[in-house]
Design a protein around this motif. Structure first.
Motif, mmCIF file in Angstrom:
data_model
loop_
_atom_site.group_PDB
_atom_site.id
_atom_site.type_symbol
_atom_site.label_atom_id
_atom_site.label_comp_id
_atom_site.label_asym_id
_atom_site.label_seq_id
_atom_site.Cartn_x
_atom_site.Cartn_y
_atom_site.Cartn_z
ATOM 1 N N LEU A 109 22.993 2.475 17.938
ATOM 2 C CA LEU A 109 24.354 2.633 17.422
ATOM 3 C C LEU A 109 24.626 4.084 17.041
ATOM 4 C CD1 LEU A 109 24.803 -0.530 15.152
ATOM 5 C CD2 LEU A 109 25.619 -0.172 17.496
ATOM 6 N N ASN A 110 23.643 4.726 16.440
ATOM 7 C CA ASN A 110 23.816 6.122 16.051
ATOM 8 C C ASN A 110 23.990 6.996 17.283
ATOM 9 O OD1 ASN A 110 23.951 8.166 14.030
ATOM 10 N ND2 ASN A 110 21.840 8.741 14.455
ATOM 11 N N TRP A 111 23.225 6.706 18.342
ATOM 12 C CA TRP A 111 23.392 7.434 19.592
ATOM 13 C C TRP A 111 24.804 7.242 20.137
ATOM 14 C CZ3 TRP A 111 24.666 5.753 24.502
ATOM 15 C CH2 TRP A 111 24.517 6.689 25.529
ATOM 16 N N GLU A 135 33.072 5.686 13.856
ATOM 17 C CA GLU A 135 32.301 5.402 12.644
ATOM 18 C C GLU A 135 32.512 3.952 12.213
ATOM 19 O OE1 GLU A 135 30.265 7.184 10.804
ATOM 20 O OE2 GLU A 135 30.533 9.267 11.446
ATOM 21 N N ARG A 136 33.762 3.507 12.260
ATOM 22 C CA ARG A 136 34.088 2.136 11.844
ATOM 23 C C ARG A 136 33.438 1.114 12.761
ATOM 24 N NH1 ARG A 136 37.355 -1.400 13.859
ATOM 25 N NH2 ARG A 136 38.334 0.135 15.249
ATOM 26 N N GLN A 137 33.507 1.351 14.067
ATOM 27 C CA GLN A 137 32.929 0.408 15.027
ATOM 28 C C GLN A 137 31.405 0.337 14.891
ATOM 29 O OE1 GLN A 137 34.544 2.254 18.508
ATOM 30 N NE2 GLN A 137 36.400 1.007 18.518
ATOM 31 N N GLU A 190 26.595 -2.526 13.089
ATOM 32 C CA GLU A 190 25.364 -2.494 12.303
ATOM 33 C C GLU A 190 25.330 -3.672 11.325
ATOM 34 O OE1 GLU A 190 22.575 0.513 9.697
ATOM 35 O OE2 GLU A 190 24.697 0.998 9.937
ATOM 36 N N LEU A 191 26.461 -3.945 10.701
ATOM 37 C CA LEU A 191 26.545 -5.078 9.782
ATOM 38 C C LEU A 191 26.286 -6.386 10.523
ATOM 39 C CD1 LEU A 191 27.185 -5.949 6.870
ATOM 40 C CD2 LEU A 191 29.586 -6.147 7.560
ATOM 41 N N SER A 231 24.555 -6.747 13.249
ATOM 42 C CA SER A 231 23.167 -6.792 13.704
ATOM 43 C C SER A 231 22.231 -7.290 12.608
ATOM 44 C CB SER A 231 22.717 -5.409 14.185
ATOM 45 O OG SER A 231 22.550 -4.503 13.104
ATOM 46 N N LYS A 232 22.576 -7.052 11.363
ATOM 47 C CA LYS A 232 21.729 -7.501 10.253
ATOM 48 C C LYS A 232 21.769 -9.020 10.121
ATOM 49 C CE LYS A 232 22.052 -3.182 7.665
ATOM 50 N NZ LYS A 232 22.531 -2.491 6.450
ATOM 51 N N ASP A 233 22.872 -9.623 10.547
ATOM 52 C CA ASP A 233 22.978 -11.085 10.525
ATOM 53 C C ASP A 233 22.432 -11.715 11.801
ATOM 54 O OD1 ASP A 233 24.180 -11.103 8.006
ATOM 55 O OD2 ASP A 233 26.194 -10.871 8.857
ATOM 56 N N HIS A 234 22.235 -10.897 12.832
ATOM 57 C CA HIS A 234 21.741 -11.395 14.121
ATOM 58 C C HIS A 234 20.649 -10.454 14.616
ATOM 59 C CE1 HIS A 234 25.893 -12.915 13.713
ATOM 60 N NE2 HIS A 234 25.445 -13.985 14.339
ATOM 61 N N GLN A 235 19.574 -10.363 13.864
ATOM 62 C CA GLN A 235 18.525 -9.388 14.170
ATOM 63 C C GLN A 235 17.821 -9.678 15.493
ATOM 64 O OE1 GLN A 235 15.866 -8.900 10.848
ATOM 65 N NE2 GLN A 235 17.463 -8.139 9.489
ATOM 66 N N TYR A 236 17.595 -10.955 15.789
ATOM 67 C CA TYR A 236 16.921 -11.308 17.043
ATOM 68 C C TYR A 236 17.763 -10.850 18.235
ATOM 69 C CZ TYR A 236 14.832 -14.038 20.808
ATOM 70 O OH TYR A 236 14.248 -14.408 21.992
ATOM 71 N N GLU A 237 19.065 -11.139 18.201
ATOM 72 C CA GLU A 237 19.958 -10.757 19.299
ATOM 73 C C GLU A 237 20.049 -9.228 19.408
ATOM 74 O OE1 GLU A 237 20.568 -12.963 17.028
ATOM 75 O OE2 GLU A 237 21.145 -14.859 18.004
ATOM 76 N N ALA A 238 20.081 -8.546 18.252
ATOM 77 C CA ALA A 238 20.148 -7.078 18.271
ATOM 78 C C ALA A 238 18.898 -6.486 18.917
ATOM 79 C CB ALA A 238 20.313 -6.544 16.857
ATOM 80 N N ASN A 239 17.743 -7.061 18.613
ATOM 81 C CA ASN A 239 16.502 -6.582 19.228
ATOM 82 C C ASN A 239 16.491 -6.846 20.727
ATOM 83 O OD1 ASN A 239 15.426 -5.633 16.812
ATOM 84 N ND2 ASN A 239 14.422 -7.577 16.341
ATOM 85 N N GLU A 240 17.082 -7.973 21.151
ATOM 86 C CA GLU A 240 17.182 -8.260 22.580
ATOM 87 C C GLU A 240 18.063 -7.224 23.283
ATOM 88 O OE1 GLU A 240 18.505 -12.357 23.033
ATOM 89 O OE2 GLU A 240 16.507 -12.861 23.769
#
Length: 205
Positions: free
Chosen positions: A41-43, A52-54, A59-60, A62-71
């Motif tokens: 996301l930072n990249w 910045e908002r997006q 990021e918010l 991804s914290k609720d869907h960590q498995y999907e974010a890692n995928e």
């Protein structure tokens, strides 16, 4: 959001993603810059693909869907690998593998439906829907790769000639003389090595 330094010297979004591995691929100096979904996301934010908002919203999520974010992170790395293989092959006068092109086409098929006609700084242009999905960055990157593969700029794609670097770039110099990804780093390092080699040869005479 944690900060991590990225460089955008390639001239194409897809090549900038390929360059999120530092050093030379497969060598001891290889460095991974995308260690987390937050790094991705930072990249995207620094590259201008996310506001910045997006980025904060994703990021918010991804914290609720960590498995999907890692995928998504692993899919991004797979796409990055194929992009590197494709353009490294072109840079050396070879034909890329069908399997790497398949990865690009797969992401195009999955993500091009997110394209929209939007109002830009100079009128209407191609854009993208609001990036609300964790994998929203993949489609613009795949589209960038497809655009470069099918453009006249493809013949200008080069790989850094430093043995300790595998970065790719589009050579936009008039005489196509660019050899290094960055003159301040790889270029100066090469000059210093040649200077030291000349000194050693002079001392041995």
């Amino acid at each position: 959001m944690a900060n991590k330094s990225f460089e955008f010297i390639s001239g194409a979004e897809c090549l900038d993603l390929a360059n999120t591995i530092g050093g030379a691929r497969g060598q001891t100096n290889e460095i991974e810059y995308l260690e987390s979904y937050q790094d991705l996301l930072n990249w995207g934010r620094l590259k201008g693909l996310l506001s910045e908002r997006q980025a904060a919203s994703l990021e918010l999520k991804s914290k609720d869907h960590q498995y999907e974010a890692n995928e998504v992170l692993e899919k991004t790395k797979e796409l990055r690998k194929s992009i590197y293989h494709i353009f490294s092959a072109f840079a050396s006068g070879q034909i890329p593998s069908d399997s790497d092109l398949l990865v690009i086409n797969r992401e195009l098929e999955h993500g091009l439906h997110r394209q929209r006609i939007v109002w830009g700084s100079s009128g209407y242009e191609w854009g993208w829907e609001e990036p609300t999905e964790l994998d929203s960055l993949l489609a613009p990157i795949a589209r960038s790769a497809a655009d470069l593969i099918t453009s006249a700029d493809l013949t200008h794609v080069k790989e850094c000639t430093s043995p300790s670097c595998s970065w790719l770039f589009v050579d936009e110099t008039k005489n196509q003389s660019r050899r290094w990804c960055n003159m301040k780093t790889c270029g100066n390092r090469n000059k210093l090595q040649r200077f030291r080699s000349r000194q050693i040869r002079h001392e041995q005479k």
